[in-house]
Motif scaffolding. Structure first.
Motif, PDB file in Angstrom:
ATOM      1  N   PHE A 103       0.820  -1.214   0.000  1.00  0.00           N
ATOM      2  CA  PHE A 103       0.000   0.000   0.000  1.00  0.00           C
ATOM      3  C   PHE A 103       0.853   1.262   0.000  1.00  0.00           C
ATOM      4  CE2 PHE A 103      -3.097  -2.947   2.258  1.00  0.00           C
ATOM      5  CZ  PHE A 103      -3.779  -3.240   1.090  1.00  0.00           C
ATOM      6  N   ILE A 104       1.988   1.242   0.674  1.00  0.00           N
ATOM      7  CA  ILE A 104       2.873   2.405   0.658  1.00  0.00           C
ATOM      8  C   ILE A 104       3.290   2.717  -0.778  1.00  0.00           C
ATOM      9  CG2 ILE A 104       5.200   3.179   1.255  1.00  0.00           C
ATOM     10  CD1 ILE A 104       4.816   1.871   4.000  1.00  0.00           C
ATOM     11  N   GLY A 105       3.665   1.668  -1.535  1.00  0.00           N
ATOM     12  CA  GLY A 105       4.078   1.879  -2.923  1.00  0.00           C
ATOM     13  C   GLY A 105       2.970   2.460  -3.776  1.00  0.00           C
ATOM     14  N   ILE A 106       1.754   1.961  -3.582  1.00  0.00           N
ATOM     15  CA  ILE A 106       0.624   2.445  -4.379  1.00  0.00           C
ATOM     16  C   ILE A 106       0.249   3.870  -3.972  1.00  0.00           C
ATOM     17  CG2 ILE A 106      -1.840   2.091  -4.811  1.00  0.00           C
ATOM     18  CD1 ILE A 106      -1.258  -0.947  -4.619  1.00  0.00           C
ATOM     19  N   PHE A 107       0.215   4.153  -2.675  1.00  0.00           N
ATOM     20  CA  PHE A 107      -0.124   5.508  -2.216  1.00  0.00           C
ATOM     21  C   PHE A 107       0.895   6.522  -2.720  1.00  0.00           C
ATOM     22  CE2 PHE A 107      -2.378   3.601   1.740  1.00  0.00           C
ATOM     23  CZ  PHE A 107      -3.530   3.419   0.993  1.00  0.00           C
ATOM     24  N   ARG A 108       2.161   6.159  -2.696  1.00  0.00           N
ATOM     25  CA  ARG A 108       3.195   7.074  -3.203  1.00  0.00           C
ATOM     26  C   ARG A 108       3.009   7.341  -4.692  1.00  0.00           C
ATOM     27  NH1 ARG A 108       8.383   4.513   0.086  1.00  0.00           N
ATOM     28  NH2 ARG A 108       8.088   5.741   2.008  1.00  0.00           N
ATOM     29  N   ALA A 109       2.650   6.305  -5.432  1.00  0.00           N
ATOM     30  CA  ALA A 109       2.461   6.479  -6.875  1.00  0.00           C
ATOM     31  C   ALA A 109       1.281   7.399  -7.173  1.00  0.00           C
ATOM     32  CB  ALA A 109       2.253   5.121  -7.549  1.00  0.00           C
TER      33      ALA A 109
END
Length: 890
Positions: free
Chosen positions: A617-623
């Motif tokens: 989720f961190i990766g997706i939120f950052r994107a």
């Protein structure tokens, strides 16, 4: 009393529903004062009555006779008059263009007496008269009497030998007429009808019947044209292009339908009738050569073309005939064009002040934009060019060469890519053209049947490749240099250049995809590949975005997909499927969770999964930055995360029989899998049920979402609970999720996926516990239709399409009558209970043009689709908003 027949002077281009496209436009040209042969149109209402009742309406025949009598008075001669005959054509014409799919009969009124009168009319040109007579019998025999056209073609080819048909002398054509009449007598048991009025009556009925011919049905299905429209019939005084070298026929476009570029574009054929051009039986000459042959007619044609384009404010497709130096206009319509031409022409017309930018957006479609995103041949790759034809319809097509439509359909059904190769195509080849990746012909011009139909369908086409010697009987063609390509050999055709290559040519992303990959930004130096096209797309897309009401989100499950979706213009994520995060090595952790024998084992599995989920989720939120991200809690059919029951059973059974060994764990696993085994996993322990049955699963996911959001400034998570059928299911999960969000201090909407009929029918109750709905139309469609998508599409969908049970797969375009009604009901009742309820759709229909328009009309807030379909959804959302003020945008 209903009126079923209209003179050309009585209609106009806005009466396409009643007069069909051809009749309405003939009337429009007549009213503009253009040289149109006089005639009248039988309405689509008459056709519909005939098709539904099996007979023509009361008063119909008298009305036709009255208009025919008026035409005879206007022309000063009667139909089939022995010494000075009036001849007419009987031509189909539906509301929407269906090139070559329905019937036309020319030269109605000729018989053994009137043919001599035609000789006198033609100043003693008996060759012309007998040629016209044999054409009538040939067309009438095939079209009206249902005789296999090969009987006539064989007789004509036998007579011609190596000559062109224009080389046949009058006496030979007169003998051919007798041969053709003999074929009619042999094949039907009756003589060719000599009565001119009976010829016309039968021809009209044949045109009506052709609306339901197999090829017409197939074409309508392909183009999504309603089956209940019917066709009009146009009765037109004949003018002749086969009178000699001072006569001819042609097809012209007011600009290039392949590229959109302005200029003189079309084909002309001396001493010919109209069907000779589109059939491709003789190769045409470029329209520009008409200036050398007949400058007066050429100049008049160019002036008319300019007048028509300015009047229709669009690319016009024109059919014309020159009879002894006199120009006649036989048809005009807004022309079919390639996807690239559609975008270029739309913006050109804006610059010319003919249309507004609003209208330009409605002139292009999401399907055309999708075509522009198809790959192109790699210009840097090694290629073995074997021939070149005419660049009839752009694109890069690679496949096995096949030489019949039947073979194309057969191989395509087996998953093979094929190129249909023919001397020339005819309407009976439609099924093969649909099945093939591209079409290659050795005859015909850019306005031949192959070219026109391929452009309309967005198929790659190279036609008129005269260098090829095509033998359909031997299933091969020979190219210059002795290169022989037999059926099954791979070839590549470039519809943009007309080039034909041996073997497979690599493809690369299109320039339009490159533009979207840059985030929809033009290159600063203006040197975009295919710059004119990319600039046109950019201009259209910017205006569509400025006018649309619907938001467009992405279905994305990884940071990479999320980043691409954002570049393609996504305004958030509408569906992040968490079950996709548990594949590969993580699958074992889910298996451990599901099969845990106690709380300790279950918690250990959850503890192992949570940090992995958080990192996802961190990766997706950052994107996605500050854009909303809707995360669907895990929704797998349970069997996807368990060992295969059959494999385990066989393994244990073999061990029990003394063949091998099996561990205690495997035996325990088999017991657990049997306990959890489901006959119908798609309707079993999945979605919200899984979260309620396995304590801690959804709580772990919500906690991972919340913790990830705290680490990414601006993150906007939305938590979606899947597959509910009762509001109580939602309430149970919501209570737990809300407590975790409050504990972590994260603000997030909590909503649900509406994908069961009961959830849709009780939407008012559900909305009291949900802050948003997202319609999962994939599962909703399965449940409403009682179709298992994975099982039925290959099993019987093709048969359902053939029978007309549905015109297009309900998994491709939203079923508005059934599934759509539930969506509309849930929207209305949900908003009534919670006025600020956010509504979206995240099924694959979210990227389908027709479904996007439905979502706009229903009042949803956004659609969500795969990253590559985002531009299509953005464009269609803009078109939907604009079409509210332009009901005729199609």
């Amino acid at each position: 009393m209903a009126k079923f027949v209209y003179d050309f002077t009585e209609g106009n281009r806005h009466l396409k529903d009643l007069l069909g496209g051809k009749g309405a436009n003939l009337a429009e040209m007549t009213n503009l004062g253009l040289p149109v042969p006089p005639g009248f149109t039988i309405t689509t209402e008459a056709c519909r009555h005939y098709l539904t009742q099996g007979t023509v309406p009361d008063g119909f025949e008298q009305e036709v006779e009255e208009h025919l009598a008026a035409l005879e008075r206007q022309m000063g001669r009667t139909l089939g008059q022995a010494d000075d005959p009036l001849l007419v054509s009987v031509r189909s014409g539906a509301k929407f263009s269906m090139p070559g799919m329905m019937e036309t009969v020319l030269n109605i009124g000729l018989n053994d007496e009137s043919v001599h009168g035609l000789v006198k009319q033609a100043g003693g040109n008996d060759r012309f008269a007998w040629d016209s007579y044999r054409r009538l019998i040939q067309m009438f025999g095939k079209t009206v009497l249902g005789i296999d056209g090969d009987h006539f073609e064989h007789a004509l080819d036998t007579l011609k030998g190596d000559r062109q048909d224009t080389d046949l002398a009058a006496a030979e054509l007169q003998a051919l007429v007798e041969t053709f009449k003999g074929i009619v007598r042999e094949q039907t048991g009756h003589d060719f009808p000599a009565d001119p009025r009976e010829q016309m009556r039968q021809a009209v009925m044949a045109v009506f019947d052709s609306w339901n011919a197999p090829r017409a049905i197939l074409y309508r299905r392909q183009e999504r044209i309603p089956a209940d429209l019917g066709t009009a019939v146009n009765i037109v005084a004949m003018v002749f292009g086969n009178c000699g070298n001072d006569s001819g026929t042609g097809v012209a476009f007011t600009r290039d339908p392949g590229s959109g570029h302005q200029g003189i574009y079309g084909d002309y054929l001396q001493n010919a009738q109209g069907e000779d051009v589109v059939a491709g039986i003789r190769n045409t000459i470029p329209l520009q050569d008409l200036e050398r042959l007949d400058k007066s007619s050429y100049d008049e044609l160019l002036a008319i073309m300019e007048k028509l384009e300015n009047h229709y404010r669009d690319l016009c497709d024109i059919e014309f005939t020159i009879e002894r130096g006199k120009l006649w206009m036989l048809q005009t319509r807004v022309g079919k064009r390639t996807a690239a031409a559609a975008f270029r022409i739309a913006t050109q017309l804006v610059d010319q002040g003919l249309i507004s930018l609003d209208e330009a957006v409605t002139r292009v479609t999401g399907d055309q934009l999708a075509q522009l995103m198809f790959p192109r041949f790699d210009t840097g790759a090694e290629k073995k060019k074997i021939a070149k034809g005419m660049n009839a319809s752009p694109g890069a097509a690679v496949g096995k060469a096949v030489f019949s439509s039947e073979r194309a359909v057969e191989l395509a059904a087996q998953g093979e890519e094929v190129i249909l190769v023919r001397r020339e195509t005819n309407p009976d080849d439609l099924s093969g053209m649909i099945a093939a990746r591209g079409v290659l012909t050795s005859r015909g011009g850019k306005t031949s049947h192959a070219a026109v139909v391929a452009r309309g369908m967005g198929k790659t086409c190279v036609c008129g490749a005269e260098e090829l010697d095509v033998s359909t009987s031997e299933r091969r063609f020979t190219a210059p240099g002795g290169v022989v390509v037999t059926e099954g050999d791979v070839i590549s055709i470039d519809g943009s250049t007309g080039e034909i290559f041996l073997g497979e040519v690599p493809v690369v992303d299109s320039a339009v995809v490159e533009y979207f990959e840059r985030g929809g930004v033009l290159q600063e130096d203006g040197r975009d590949r295919e710059g004119e096209l990319v600039r046109a797309v950019d201009r259209i897309m910017r205006h569509a975005d400025a006018t649309r009401r619907l938001g467009v989100r992405a279905n994305a499950d990884t940071p990479e997909d999320s980043a691409r979706a954002r570049r393609f213009g996504a305004q958030g994520i509408g569906l992040c499927r968490t079950e996709h995060m548990f594949l590969g090595e993580r699958r074992q952790l889910v298996e451990d969770l599901v099969l845990a024998s106690g709380e300790q084992e279950r918690q250990a599995a959850l503890d192992a999964l949570e940090p992995l989920q958080k990192a996802d989720f961190i990766g997706i939120f950052r994107a996605m930055g500050d854009l909303p991200v809707t995360v669907r809690l895990i929704d797998p059919p349970l069997h996807e995360f368990l060992p295969d029951l059959t494999d385990l059973s066989v393994k244990v059974a073999l061990a029990d029989a003394g063949h091998g060994e099996v561990s205690v764990k495997d035996r325990e696993l088999l017991t657990a899998v049997k306990r959890l085994h489901e006959q119908n996993p798609m309707l079993g322990l999945r979605g919200v049920r899984l979260g309620l049955v396995i304590p801690g699963l959804f709580a772990m996911q919500v906690r991972a979402i919340a913790q990830a959001a705290k680490e990414v400034p601006g993150a906007r998570p939305e938590i979606m609970i899947p597959l509910i059928a009762a509001v109580q299911e939602l309430e149970a999960v919501r209570e737990e999720a809300a407590a975790i969000l409050a504990e972590t201090g994260v603000d997030a909407l909590i909503g649900t996926m509406i994908e069961t009929p009961r959830a849709a029918l009780t939407a008012g109750q559900v909305a009291e516990a949900a802050e948003f709905f997202s319609f999962g139309t994939n599962d909703l469609t399965q449940m409403v239709w009682a179709f298992s998508r994975d099982d039925v599409e290959a099993a019987f969908f093709s048969r359902y399409l053939e029978l007309g049970i549905f015109g297009v797969s309900p998994f491709e375009t939203l079923d508005q009558e059934g599934v759509g009604r539930l969506v509309r009901l849930a929207t209305e009742e949900g908003r009534a209970a919670r006025p600020d309820l956010k509504l979206g759709i995240c099924g694959e229909h979210g990227g389908d043009p027709g479904s996007v328009r439905f979502c706009h009309d229903v009042g949803l807030d956004y659609v969500s689709c795969s990253p590559f379909r985002i531009p299509v959804a953005r464009l269609e959302a803009g078109r939907a908003a604009l079409s509210e003020n332009d009901s005729d945008s199609r």
